[in-house]
Scaffold this motif. Structure first.
Motif, mmCIF file in Angstrom:
data_model
loop_
_atom_site.group_PDB
_atom_site.id
_atom_site.type_symbol
_atom_site.label_atom_id
_atom_site.label_comp_id
_atom_site.label_asym_id
_atom_site.label_seq_id
_atom_site.Cartn_x
_atom_site.Cartn_y
_atom_site.Cartn_z
ATOM 1 N N LEU A 1 -5.665 20.999 -5.832
ATOM 2 C CA LEU A 1 -7.124 20.683 -5.041
ATOM 3 C C LEU A 1 -6.697 18.928 -5.396
ATOM 4 O O LEU A 1 -7.948 17.711 -5.700
ATOM 5 C CB LEU A 1 -8.485 21.258 -5.497
ATOM 6 C CG LEU A 1 -9.032 20.977 -4.133
ATOM 7 C CD1 LEU A 1 -8.356 21.714 -3.217
ATOM 8 C CD2 LEU A 1 -10.476 22.047 -4.890
ATOM 9 N N LEU A 2 -6.378 18.216 -6.780
ATOM 10 C CA LEU A 2 -6.072 16.914 -7.547
ATOM 11 C C LEU A 2 -5.083 16.477 -7.007
ATOM 12 O O LEU A 2 -5.863 15.189 -7.386
ATOM 13 C CB LEU A 2 -6.324 17.423 -8.960
ATOM 14 C CG LEU A 2 -7.528 18.871 -9.673
ATOM 15 C CD1 LEU A 2 -6.872 18.637 -11.453
ATOM 16 C CD2 LEU A 2 -8.878 18.621 -9.390
ATOM 17 N N PRO B 1 -5.066 14.777 -3.865
ATOM 18 C CA PRO B 1 -5.097 13.826 -3.844
ATOM 19 C C PRO B 1 -6.111 12.404 -4.478
ATOM 20 O O PRO B 1 -5.780 11.193 -3.885
ATOM 21 C CB PRO B 1 -6.066 14.117 -2.100
ATOM 22 C CG PRO B 1 -6.681 15.160 -2.315
ATOM 23 C CD PRO B 1 -5.056 15.826 -2.807
ATOM 24 N N GLY B 2 -7.050 12.633 -4.638
ATOM 25 C CA GLY B 2 -7.348 11.856 -6.540
ATOM 26 C C GLY B 2 -6.729 11.147 -7.107
ATOM 27 O O GLY B 2 -6.651 10.217 -7.541
ATOM 28 N N SER B 3 -5.561 12.229 -7.490
ATOM 29 C CA SER B 3 -4.119 11.381 -8.292
ATOM 30 C C SER B 3 -3.494 10.332 -8.155
ATOM 31 O O SER B 3 -2.893 9.326 -8.291
ATOM 32 C CB SER B 3 -3.263 12.390 -9.059
ATOM 33 O OG SER B 3 -4.605 14.321 -9.272
ATOM 34 N N LYS C 1 -5.459 4.459 -13.386
ATOM 35 C CA LYS C 1 -7.189 4.898 -13.967
ATOM 36 C C LYS C 1 -6.082 6.657 -14.898
ATOM 37 O O LYS C 1 -6.824 5.937 -16.415
ATOM 38 C CB LYS C 1 -7.989 5.083 -13.451
ATOM 39 C CG LYS C 1 -9.417 4.753 -14.035
ATOM 40 C CD LYS C 1 -10.369 5.282 -13.524
ATOM 41 C CE LYS C 1 -11.325 5.266 -13.798
ATOM 42 N NZ LYS C 1 -11.751 3.947 -15.029
ATOM 43 N N LEU C 2 -5.543 7.045 -14.234
ATOM 44 C CA LEU C 2 -5.798 8.332 -14.556
ATOM 45 C C LEU C 2 -4.369 7.740 -16.162
ATOM 46 O O LEU C 2 -4.463 8.328 -16.930
ATOM 47 C CB LEU C 2 -4.690 9.391 -13.933
ATOM 48 C CG LEU C 2 -5.822 9.574 -12.842
ATOM 49 C CD1 LEU C 2 -5.291 10.078 -12.060
ATOM 50 C CD2 LEU C 2 -7.488 10.150 -13.524
ATOM 51 N N ILE D 1 -5.921 7.112 -18.986
ATOM 52 C CA ILE D 1 -6.620 8.094 -19.817
ATOM 53 C C ILE D 1 -5.641 8.649 -20.108
ATOM 54 O O ILE D 1 -5.604 9.001 -21.520
ATOM 55 C CB ILE D 1 -7.116 8.678 -18.826
ATOM 56 C CG1 ILE D 1 -8.703 7.902 -18.301
ATOM 57 C CG2 ILE D 1 -7.891 10.160 -19.417
ATOM 58 C CD1 ILE D 1 -9.080 8.613 -17.380
ATOM 59 N N ILE E 1 -5.353 16.070 -20.258
ATOM 60 C CA ILE E 1 -6.875 15.593 -20.581
ATOM 61 C C ILE E 1 -8.037 16.318 -20.776
ATOM 62 O O ILE E 1 -9.299 15.281 -21.155
ATOM 63 C CB ILE E 1 -6.827 14.175 -19.596
ATOM 64 C CG1 ILE E 1 -7.098 14.513 -18.610
ATOM 65 C CG2 ILE E 1 -5.271 13.757 -19.879
ATOM 66 C CD1 ILE E 1 -7.277 13.406 -17.505
ATOM 67 N N ALA F 1 -2.958 16.649 -16.155
ATOM 68 C CA ALA F 1 -4.442 17.596 -16.324
ATOM 69 C C ALA F 1 -5.162 18.502 -17.759
ATOM 70 O O ALA F 1 -5.844 18.313 -17.830
ATOM 71 C CB ALA F 1 -4.986 18.002 -14.411
ATOM 72 N N LEU G 1 0.747 -1.165 -0.262
ATOM 73 C CA LEU G 1 0.089 -0.290 0.167
ATOM 74 C C LEU G 1 0.850 1.587 -0.373
ATOM 75 O O LEU G 1 0.768 2.445 -0.527
ATOM 76 C CB LEU G 1 -0.701 0.216 1.042
ATOM 77 C CG LEU G 1 -1.755 0.675 0.829
ATOM 78 C CD1 LEU G 1 -3.277 0.433 -0.069
ATOM 79 C CD2 LEU G 1 -3.002 0.910 2.213
ATOM 80 N N LEU H 1 -4.567 8.478 -5.354
ATOM 81 C CA LEU H 1 -5.157 7.699 -5.445
ATOM 82 C C LEU H 1 -5.485 6.647 -6.401
ATOM 83 O O LEU H 1 -5.713 4.868 -7.039
ATOM 84 C CB LEU H 1 -6.392 7.638 -4.562
ATOM 85 C CG LEU H 1 -6.366 8.257 -3.078
ATOM 86 C CD1 LEU H 1 -7.682 8.686 -2.401
ATOM 87 C CD2 LEU H 1 -5.858 7.190 -1.819
ATOM 88 N N LEU H 2 -6.109 7.744 -7.373
ATOM 89 C CA LEU H 2 -6.082 6.984 -9.014
ATOM 90 C C LEU H 2 -5.190 6.452 -9.580
ATOM 91 O O LEU H 2 -5.470 6.704 -11.064
ATOM 92 C CB LEU H 2 -7.425 7.533 -9.478
ATOM 93 C CG LEU H 2 -8.812 7.074 -8.257
ATOM 94 C CD1 LEU H 2 -9.874 8.521 -8.815
ATOM 95 C CD2 LEU H 2 -9.449 6.249 -7.984
ATOM 96 N N PHE I 1 0.794 14.929 -12.960
ATOM 97 C CA PHE I 1 -0.414 15.111 -13.316
ATOM 98 C C PHE I 1 -0.761 16.310 -13.439
ATOM 99 O O PHE I 1 -0.926 16.817 -14.118
ATOM 100 C CB PHE I 1 -1.294 14.092 -12.749
ATOM 101 C CG PHE I 1 -3.160 14.047 -13.555
ATOM 102 C CD1 PHE I 1 -2.425 13.161 -14.796
ATOM 103 C CD2 PHE I 1 -3.326 14.066 -12.915
ATOM 104 C CE1 PHE I 1 -3.870 13.403 -15.078
ATOM 105 C CE2 PHE I 1 -4.485 15.253 -13.185
ATOM 106 C CZ PHE I 1 -5.189 14.055 -14.385
#
Ligand code: HEM
Ligand code: FES
Lengths: 383, 73
Positions: B54-55, B57-59, B65-66, B69, B40, B37, B18, B61-62, B32
């Protein structure tokens, strides 16, 4: 009445604009947070609730258990944040079905995104306090103390359940910005919506097994089970309602699809009559010359009421911002590309019959013709 | 040390995996935010850096997937 009357109550629009509309309309760049007056009131109320809840939990706890040997301050804080987050989670899960039962609850739905992010931080604080406290505030490696320690001491490792649910909520909070809404696929969002319920199940397991091992008080089991019953029944009620509605719709469409909705002379020339069959989408039936056409009453722009508009230059014109559609196929005249659903229509004598099963948006339908001499008020066509 | 030790190793491995995932995610997130960012999503081009932070945390974790894309663009 003016041709294009501006929407008098834009805030009273019962159909919220699509989220993608917001992104395009509000800005050509993303914002940090989209706040307005209502959202600020919402957030301030929420934060006031948190402060009152947390301080009274700790205050009352210290009064009831004055000696730190019984319950120390860190434990009280862990419990205050833990119970606070589970209350918030129940509110979040109840809002959706409540808003579907009655529109009175829509204000709660309005800023659910901020509620979700705040909930995550409350739950995160709970978990961080646990890691710090059981790690002896730096004495031991906190991760092994909490996650590996519970195996060593035996019993069900309920911390794992909390950990897994916190991970899921973390992904949801991290992807709550508009950017993610636009750039992640519908299948991602679908699985995300399903995983809230998985996370909810993990939280319940976390609390049930945690409390069984550490508390003899009956209050926790009673509260947690009433929470589960509440959430489950709310979802059951709305699910059943929607199932019954779909079922009735299927029954009526397997029998004879045609429904009589009005008579030809009820509709003014170049105007529409709005009808609603069962609880389906509203349908606008327009009279253009000697023909009738049926299209969806909902404008593709911002859900304006097309049936309250007029036919102008041969096109149905929305009363809100003037978008136009060809009544016989639901398509905006070129170069525009908007499409709305159409409906099969026919006339029997003076009666107007509609097939309430909507066609795909933009499907051409032959308009129903009527004979002006027999079907219309004499005054309409005497010229 | 037999049964308990076996489980302990299993858990430690999961935690290490993890941690690696998140560290890689963090490195990816920097790239990203700086570039991905905006390539895309054209709305992100005119979005200031302070908002793009602000992006992160999402980047983190994901990121797998990103990455997909981004590569497909
Ligand atoms: C890494 C994640 C988590 C860990 C390690 C963790 C750990 C714990 C521990 C050790 C307790 C017992 C505290 C005590 O001694 O009384 C507890 C209780 C509790 N936790 Fe968590 N938790 C986590 C996540 C969560 C989440 C996500 C929620 C809710 C959304 C939650 C809600 C609760 C509740 C309601 C209690 C009962 C409060 C009480 O014991 O009085 N926890 N948790
Ligand atoms: S709602 Fe804007 S034109 Fe119809």
């Amino acid at each position: 009445m003016g041709l294009v009357s501006p929407d008098p109550f834009p805030w009273n629009n019962s159909h919220a604009p699509l989220v993608t509309d917001w992104i395009q309309i509000m800005s050509n760049a993303y914002r940090l947070v989209q706040w307005n007056k209502h959202k600020k009131v919402y957030d301030l109320t929420l934060i006031a609730f948190l402060l009152v809840y947390l301080t009274s939990f700790v205050g009352i706890g210290m009064l009831l258990f004055p000696s730190p040997e019984e319950i120390s301050l860190p434990i009280l804080l862990i419990r205050a944040f833990g119970t606070c987050s589970i209350i918030l989670l129940h509110v979040i899960l109840a809002i959706g079905p409540l808003a579907r039962i009655s529109s009175k609850f829509n204000p709660l739905l309005y800023n659910r995104r901020h509620l979700g992010v705040i909930f995550f931080f409350v739950a995160l604080t709970h978990a961080l306090l646990v890691f710090m406290f059981y790690g002896g505030f730096g004495v031991e490696n906190p991760i092994s103390a909490v996650l590996i320690g519970s195996y060593r001491s035996g019993g069900i490792p309920y911390e794992y359940f909390g950990f897994v649910s916190l991970l899921i909520f973390g992904v949801m909070a991290a992807t709550s910005h508009d950017f993610w809404l636009k750039n992640l696929s519908p299948s991602f969002w679908k699985s995300m919506h399903m995983s809230v319920y998985i996370a909810y199940a993990f939280v319940i397991a976390h609390v049930v097994f945690g409390v069984i091992q550490s508390e003899k008080n009956l209050l926790y089991p009673v509260m947690i089970s009433s929470g589960v019953v509440l959430i489950a029944s709310l979802h059951l009620i709305t699910g059943l309602r929607e199932f019954r509605r779909d079922f009735r719709f299927k029954m009526s469409s397997t029998q004879s699809p045609w429904v009589e909705v009005c008579t030809v002379d009820e509709i003014e020339p170049n105007r529409a009559k709005i009808v609603q069959i069962d609880t389906n989408e509203r349908i606008a039936i327009f009279k253009d010359g000697c023909t009738l056409s049926a299209i969806s009453n909902v404008c593709a722009h911002q859900n304006g009421p097309l049936g309250e508009g007029k036919i102008v230059d041969g096109c149905v014109t929305c009363p809100w911002h003037g978008y136009q559609y060809n009544a016989s196929n639901g398509q905006s005249p070129p170069p525009f590309t908007e499409k709305i659903p159409t409906y099969e229509i026919r006339i029997e004598g003076n009666r107007v019959m509609i097939n309430p099963n909507a066609n795909e948006p933009g499907t051409p339908v032959k308009p129903a013709e009527f004979n002006p001499i027999f079907n219309a008020k004499p005054s309409e066509y005497d010229g | 040390m037999t049964v308990a030790g076996g489980r302990m190793n299993y858990i430690s491995l999961t935690i290490i995996a993890l941690a690696i995932y998140l560290v890689v995610g963090f490195l990816f997130a920097i790239a990203f935010i700086a570039k991905g960012a905006r390539s895309i999503d054209e709305v992100a081009i005119s979005t200031p850096l302070s908002v793009r932070l602000l992006l992160i945390p999402g980047s983190v974790l994901l990121w797998p997937k990103l990455l997909l894309i981004w590569v497909r663009k």
